[in-house]
Design an enzyme around this catalytic site. Sequence first.
Site, PDB file in Angstrom:
ATOM      1  N   TYR A 160      -2.745   0.738  10.031  1.00  0.00           N
ATOM      2  CA  TYR A 160      -2.603   0.249   8.663  1.00  0.00           C
ATOM      3  C   TYR A 160      -1.279   0.707   8.061  1.00  0.00           C
ATOM      4  O   TYR A 160      -0.561  -0.090   7.448  1.00  0.00           O
ATOM      5  CB  TYR A 160      -3.775   0.743   7.819  1.00  0.00           C
ATOM      6  CG  TYR A 160      -3.810   0.185   6.419  1.00  0.00           C
ATOM      7  CD1 TYR A 160      -4.173  -1.138   6.189  1.00  0.00           C
ATOM      8  CD2 TYR A 160      -3.497   0.982   5.315  1.00  0.00           C
ATOM      9  CE1 TYR A 160      -4.221  -1.660   4.902  1.00  0.00           C
ATOM     10  CE2 TYR A 160      -3.546   0.471   4.026  1.00  0.00           C
ATOM     11  CZ  TYR A 160      -3.906  -0.840   3.825  1.00  0.00           C
ATOM     12  OH  TYR A 160      -3.946  -1.351   2.549  1.00  0.00           O
ATOM     13  N   SER A 190       0.847  -1.194   0.000  1.00  0.00           N
ATOM     14  CA  SER A 190       0.000   0.000   0.000  1.00  0.00           C
ATOM     15  C   SER A 190       0.877   1.237   0.000  1.00  0.00           C
ATOM     16  O   SER A 190       1.943   1.258   0.629  1.00  0.00           O
ATOM     17  CB  SER A 190      -0.905   0.016   1.235  1.00  0.00           C
ATOM     18  OG  SER A 190      -1.582   1.256   1.341  1.00  0.00           O
TER      19      SER A 190
END
Length: 253
Positions: free
Chosen positions: A158, A145
């Site tokens: 995250y 990501s």
Amino acid sequence: MSTKPLNGKVAVVTGAGRGIGQACAERLAQDGASVVLAARSADELEEVAAGIEAAGGTAEVVVTDVTARPEVHNLFSRTEQVFGRLDTLVNNAGAMQPLVPVGELADENWDRCFSVNVHGVHFCCDTALELLAAGEGGHIIVIGSGQGHSPSPGAAAYCSAKAAVSMYVRVLAGELRPRGITVNEIVPGAVSTELLSWTVGLPMDRLKELEPALGGDRVKEPSEVAEYVAFLATRSPQDGPTGQCFSLLGRDL
């Protein structure tokens, strides 16, 4: 004689029941690979498998929670029993957190991000190594990501988990290069998935509304990510890239 580039190869895809994982499984099967589909939802996996088989491909369903070591061991044991080899592992299973400041972040959301995004990737890689190395080498592909490379307020768990995975890819690539196994990360950016929809609180058909705030990125389809996975899976393990981050973002990481 088949001209499909992955004919005779075997791939395991985690998080294969929908979204990016489904698209990767379908694309690898289209390119000739036998695909082992792993996720927690049997119904979703069976539906994906049926689609692959209807298109002439081969798919095996193994219901798996990647955060549970015994289930991960079963995944790769079943792969070996059914197909006798493994050529590509796509670590796609992931978990996001509610977008809240650190002071409001529940411990269970922090733990869930690390359990799936870090521990799950490690469990799969660690368990798959011997099977990958037993043939002519192979590929490990991790769906990373952009938030693992650039801070995003409200997403501490995250961001931290994906940053850990990005470094893990680089370390593992160095360790596995002598064994003919490549390890690479793909950063998809914004992709039209249920996970993104849940994260931002918008229905799937309105995700394009995010684009003005994406700094040059756009909301992509899962099939676009699958193209890059297929590209890496069709490289020679001995000569292909390793330890790299392939970004689909329309901006710098």
